[in-house]
Structure formats: C-alpha cells, structure tokens
Write a protein that holds these residues in place. Structure first.
Motif, PDB file in Angstrom:
ATOM      1  N   GLY A 101      63.980  52.042  80.123  1.00 55.97           N
ATOM      2  CA  GLY A 101      64.677  52.130  78.841  1.00 55.97           C
ATOM      3  C   GLY A 101      64.068  51.130  77.881  1.00 55.97           C
ATOM      4  N   MET A 102      64.272  51.362  76.575  1.00 50.50           N
ATOM      5  CA  MET A 102      63.706  50.440  75.584  1.00 50.50           C
ATOM      6  C   MET A 102      64.723  50.174  74.485  1.00 50.50           C
ATOM      7  N   ILE A 103      64.861  48.890  74.148  1.00 46.51           N
ATOM      8  CA  ILE A 103      65.741  48.458  73.062  1.00 46.51           C
ATOM      9  C   ILE A 103      64.856  47.964  71.928  1.00 46.51           C
ATOM     10  N   PHE A 104      65.117  48.468  70.715  1.00 46.18           N
ATOM     11  CA  PHE A 104      64.262  48.148  69.584  1.00 46.18           C
ATOM     12  C   PHE A 104      64.930  47.135  68.662  1.00 46.18           C
ATOM     13  N   GLN A 105      64.118  46.504  67.851  1.00 46.32           N
ATOM     14  CA  GLN A 105      64.601  45.486  66.930  1.00 46.32           C
ATOM     15  C   GLN A 105      65.538  46.069  65.874  1.00 46.32           C
ATOM     16  N   HIS A 106      65.215  47.283  65.389  1.00 50.75           N
ATOM     17  CA  HIS A 106      65.941  47.823  64.231  1.00 50.75           C
ATOM     18  C   HIS A 106      66.904  48.953  64.602  1.00 50.75           C
ATOM     19  N   PHE A 107      67.346  48.987  65.840  1.00 51.60           N
ATOM     20  CA  PHE A 107      68.436  49.844  66.323  1.00 51.60           C
ATOM     21  C   PHE A 107      68.075  51.328  66.400  1.00 51.60           C
ATOM     22  N   ASN A 108      67.499  51.898  65.309  1.00 48.75           N
ATOM     23  CA  ASN A 108      67.071  53.306  65.297  1.00 48.75           C
ATOM     24  C   ASN A 108      68.208  54.272  65.627  1.00 48.75           C
ATOM     25  N   SER A 158      78.811  46.607  62.728  1.00 48.31           N
ATOM     26  CA  SER A 158      78.046  45.389  62.433  1.00 48.31           C
ATOM     27  C   SER A 158      76.679  45.476  63.125  1.00 48.31           C
ATOM     28  N   GLY A 159      75.801  44.528  62.792  1.00 51.75           N
ATOM     29  CA  GLY A 159      74.487  44.516  63.421  1.00 51.75           C
ATOM     30  C   GLY A 159      74.565  44.358  64.934  1.00 51.75           C
ATOM     31  N   GLN A 161      77.062  45.234  66.870  1.00 56.35           N
ATOM     32  CA  GLN A 161      77.603  46.469  67.444  1.00 56.35           C
ATOM     33  C   GLN A 161      76.525  47.555  67.500  1.00 56.35           C
ATOM     34  N   LYS A 162      75.694  47.632  66.469  1.00 54.99           N
ATOM     35  CA  LYS A 162      74.602  48.612  66.484  1.00 54.99           C
ATOM     36  C   LYS A 162      73.640  48.330  67.636  1.00 54.99           C
ATOM     37  N   GLN A 163      73.356  47.060  67.877  1.00 62.44           N
ATOM     38  CA  GLN A 163      72.452  46.744  68.973  1.00 62.44           C
ATOM     39  C   GLN A 163      73.086  47.061  70.316  1.00 62.44           C
ATOM     40  N   ARG A 164      74.390  46.896  70.439  1.00 63.27           N
ATOM     41  CA  ARG A 164      75.069  47.280  71.677  1.00 63.27           C
ATOM     42  C   ARG A 164      74.983  48.787  71.910  1.00 63.27           C
ATOM     43  N   VAL A 165      75.062  49.560  70.832  1.00 63.70           N
ATOM     44  CA  VAL A 165      74.866  51.006  70.965  1.00 63.70           C
ATOM     45  C   VAL A 165      73.438  51.287  71.444  1.00 63.70           C
ATOM     46  N   GLY A 166      72.463  50.545  70.879  1.00 60.13           N
ATOM     47  CA  GLY A 166      71.080  50.705  71.312  1.00 60.13           C
ATOM     48  C   GLY A 166      70.891  50.376  72.783  1.00 60.13           C
ATOM     49  N   CYS A 180      62.692  45.175  75.986  1.00 63.46           N
ATOM     50  CA  CYS A 180      63.393  44.737  74.773  1.00 63.46           C
ATOM     51  C   CYS A 180      62.379  44.220  73.766  1.00 63.46           C
ATOM     52  N   ASP A 181      62.263  44.924  72.653  1.00 58.88           N
ATOM     53  CA  ASP A 181      61.291  44.587  71.610  1.00 58.88           C
ATOM     54  C   ASP A 181      61.988  43.806  70.506  1.00 58.88           C
ATOM     55  N   GLU A 182      61.959  42.462  70.604  1.00 56.99           N
ATOM     56  CA  GLU A 182      62.612  41.585  69.610  1.00 56.99           C
ATOM     57  C   GLU A 182      64.054  42.024  69.376  1.00 56.99           C
ATOM     58  N   ALA A 183      64.807  42.208  70.452  1.00 56.39           N
ATOM     59  CA  ALA A 183      66.125  42.832  70.372  1.00 56.39           C
ATOM     60  C   ALA A 183      67.150  42.006  69.613  1.00 56.39           C
ATOM     61  N   THR A 184      66.906  40.703  69.428  1.00 60.07           N
ATOM     62  CA  THR A 184      67.911  39.869  68.762  1.00 60.07           C
ATOM     63  C   THR A 184      67.415  39.260  67.457  1.00 60.07           C
ATOM     64  N   SER A 185      66.194  39.563  67.046  1.00 64.73           N
ATOM     65  CA  SER A 185      65.626  38.851  65.899  1.00 64.73           C
ATOM     66  C   SER A 185      66.308  39.210  64.580  1.00 64.73           C
ATOM     67  N   ALA A 186      67.003  40.352  64.522  1.00 62.33           N
ATOM     68  CA  ALA A 186      67.681  40.740  63.281  1.00 62.33           C
ATOM     69  C   ALA A 186      69.151  40.315  63.276  1.00 62.33           C
ATOM     70  N   LEU A 187      69.559  39.538  64.271  1.00 63.91           N
ATOM     71  CA  LEU A 187      70.969  39.177  64.425  1.00 63.91           C
ATOM     72  C   LEU A 187      71.198  37.706  64.117  1.00 63.91           C
ATOM     73  N   ASP A 188      72.435  37.379  63.710  1.00 62.30           N
ATOM     74  CA  ASP A 188      72.776  35.981  63.478  1.00 62.30           C
ATOM     75  C   ASP A 188      72.955  35.271  64.825  1.00 62.30           C
ATOM     76  N   PRO A 189      72.963  33.927  64.844  1.00 61.34           N
ATOM     77  CA  PRO A 189      73.000  33.191  66.117  1.00 61.34           C
ATOM     78  C   PRO A 189      74.186  33.538  67.009  1.00 61.34           C
ATOM     79  N   GLU A 190      75.375  33.684  66.434  1.00 58.65           N
ATOM     80  CA  GLU A 190      76.545  33.978  67.261  1.00 58.65           C
ATOM     81  C   GLU A 190      76.431  35.373  67.899  1.00 58.65           C
ATOM     82  N   THR A 191      75.978  36.343  67.103  1.00 56.04           N
ATOM     83  CA  THR A 191      75.807  37.694  67.635  1.00 56.04           C
ATOM     84  C   THR A 191      74.699  37.728  68.673  1.00 56.04           C
ATOM     85  N   THR A 192      73.634  36.962  68.425  1.00 54.06           N
ATOM     86  CA  THR A 192      72.553  36.866  69.398  1.00 54.06           C
ATOM     87  C   THR A 192      73.075  36.399  70.749  1.00 54.06           C
TER      88      THR A 192
END
Length: 358
Positions: A101-108, A158-159, A161-166, A180-192
């Motif tokens: 499986g693959m998780i992307f930075q921008h959710f897609n 939220s960002g 939540q979108k990553q959790r869907v991904g 995981c391709d930069e899976a947390t780089s678009a998220l704030d520290p707490e969400t990361t």
C-alpha cells in the motif's frame, strides 16, 4: 583538545527476517547528467518501521517509488518477499501491488465521493463484491478512528482526517508492505503526532513493514526502528535509530539530526589550557547508547563540589540513553585528564577547553 572514545563490544546479531532488499539501485531521469539515485543498497527487516531521511533533492521520493515500480530503475534490483519486482510483467505487477500500500503527501482523495467510497475505490477496481467492500471499509474506518465520518465529503475533513482516510485506503488489500511518501509533511505538529501514533499502532497490530521517507527529524525519532540517510542520491549512513542519533558518522547526518553538538556559549574566556589555578575545565560527556549512564552523584564525587551543569541534551531513544552533558569541573591549575571518567559514566569524554572567570 583531548578526547577519549570508549571501546564498544559488538552484540551478537540475531537472524534477519528480510522483507525488502535493494541492491546497487540507480535511477537517472531522461535528459539528466547525474543520477537521482546511485548504487543504493538497503536491507529492510520484516515488521520494522524503516525511515529514509534526507534534504530536498536527495532522492527520497525516487527511491520509495522504485520500491513498487512507480519509477523504473536504471540499474540494480528491488527484491520484496523474494520476488524481483523488476522481472514482473505489467499484469503481474498490478497483482503484486495489491500486497503493498502507499500513502501520499497530498491525500489524493476524490472530492465527488464520500469517505467510505474513497476507501472502497481500490476494492471496486479489483472487482470485490459490494457487501465485502462495505464491511472492509467500515473495519478500516474504525481502525483509523473515522467511523462517524463514513458519509462525509473530503471537503468536510481536516488535513489529519484526510490523511487517515488515505491510510485506510492503503490498507484495503491487507498489504504486507506500506510505503509512506512524506505522509506528515503537510500536517501541523499535533496532527503529525496523531498520525504517527496511528502508524505505530498499525505496525504493532498487523506486523506490517512500513517504509517512509521524510525530511522531518522528529518523524524518524518518534516512529522508526531503522533509518537510512540519503545525500545526493547515495546512502551515506544507515542503522538503528538510536545508533545513528547517538553517534552519527557522516556530516550530512550530523546536520540533519543535530545531536547536541552546538558550540556551548559561556560568559568568560575559553582557553586551550588552564591559566594558573583560575580555570575550570569545560567537559563534554557523550552518550551514544553504549550502556554508560550519567550518574550525577558519582560524577560529582569525581569532579568536585564546584561541579556545574552547563547543558544537557539527554534523551531516551529505543531504550538507550542518547545525547550529552556539558559540565564545568572544579578550579585547577592542571589540565583535566579524561581518563578520570570511567566507561560506565560516559561513552565519550572530551575537554572543550578551560573557562576563566572575568
């Protein structure tokens, strides 16, 4: 400047259950004169969380996309579960990719589909019956903590939540390998932190091997078991996270991880030698996970009642003490002898200089 490095005994190495082997992998893009990846060799154990860190342009994304042949290597091989994926035909590759499986930075995520429909999409493409798709999607929604969002639209999330869907979508085929391709780089520290906790729990529950790329030091520190450092397309260092953090060998690693090696700023004058009884030695005690512990009572007994703590960057990584203490010893006219500090109190001892009060 005097320095003492204590010898380390090599622990016996258990047999490795190899999941991924990358051998002499190179990638050069059309029109380029320099390899994006050059002779990369890695071994990834089954069930581990393996981090790949490097600056922008180091080749991280090229490497992770070669692990499922989204990019075709120019040379070298990738063997996963004993299968050389470079030898697979296009139809064989499609079937094989369902084991990863693959998780992307921008959710897609598809904006015109609900959360559940986004998760079901790979199963729908694979021809999985509707009832089975629904059951699996609901199981994964529960796993990632989004049961109540099943009928929501991506725009309502939220960002994090979108990553959790991904993440849920990447798990629909019960993969043995998760990329995981930069899976947390678009998220704030707490969400990361919450996403990293979810990935850690997925690894614990399902035993999935996770390979992630990042430029964020905290992600490696908080999540990974092993790490490889990329610089200009080459692996310059790799090993257990505690080891790479505790005793980085390459300048790129030291700059990325910054393990407490900044210059210590002190009032007064720092000299190479003590000045006639008016100087105190500035002593750095390094801890690289070799078993030494900073026992302050014993250090005080050795260094005298004037002992002053100047700086501490100590932390626990994978159950090992990592970092350093910087101490001022007692006033003395003689140079400090590093051998005064026994191996059980520090892995490395260094005299940074001598401080003379103004």
């Amino acid at each position: 400047m005097a320095m003492l490095n204590w010898p380390q005994e090599e622990a016996p190495q258990p047999a490795v259950d190899e999941h991924v082997r990358v051998t002499a992998l190179s990638k050069r893009y059309p029109g380029q004169q320099v390899d994006a990846l050059h002779q990369v060799t890695l071994q990834i154990e089954r069930g581990t969380i393996f981090g790949i860190i490097g600056r922008s342009g180091a080749g991280k994304s090229s490497l992770i996309r070669c692990l499922n042949r989204l990019e075709e290597p120019t040379a070298g091989s990738v063997v996963i579960d004993g299968v050389d994926i470079g030898s697979l035909t296009e139809s064989e590759l499609v079937n094989w990719r369902r084991s990863s499986g693959m998780i992307f930075q921008h959710f897609n995520l598809l904006s015109a589909k609900t959360v559940r429909e986004n998760i079901e999409l790979p199963m729908r493409v694979a021809g999985v019956p509707k009832a089975q798709r629904r059951q699996k999607a609901d199981e994964l929604l529960a796993l990632v903590g989004l049961t109540e969002k099943a009928t929501a639209w991506p725009a309502q999330l939220s960002g994090g939540q979108k990553q959790r869907v991904g993440i849920a979508r990447a798990l629909v085929h019960d993969p043995r390998l998760l990329l995981c391709d930069e899976a947390t780089s678009a998220l704030d520290p707490e969400t990361t932190r919450s996403v990293l906790a979810l990935l850690r729990e997925i690894n614990r529950q399902k035993g999935i091997t996770i390979v992630l790329i990042t430029h964020e030091m905290a992600v490696i520190h908080d999540l990974c078991h092993q790490v490889a450092v990329l610089d200009k397309g080459e692996v310059v260092e790799q090993g257990p996270v505690w080891q790479v953090y505790g005793d980085p060998q390459h300048e790129t690693t030291r700059q990325l991880l910054n393990p407490g090696r900044e210059t210590v700023a002190l009032p007064g004058r720092l000299t190479a030698q003590p000045l006639s009884g008016q100087s105190r030695p500035l002593i750095s005690l390094g801890y690289s996970g070799g078993g030494a512990l900073p026992q302050l009572a014993k250090l005080s007994a050795l260094l005298g009642d004037e002992l002053t703590l100047v700086e501490s960057t100590l932390e626990w990584i994978q159950g090992r003490q990592i970092g350093r203490l910087v101490l001022l010893g007692k006033t003395d006219s003689s140079p400090f002898r590093v051998e005064k500090i026994p191996a059980q109190l520090a892995d490395r001892v260094e005299v940074l200089g001598y401080v003379t009060a103004n």
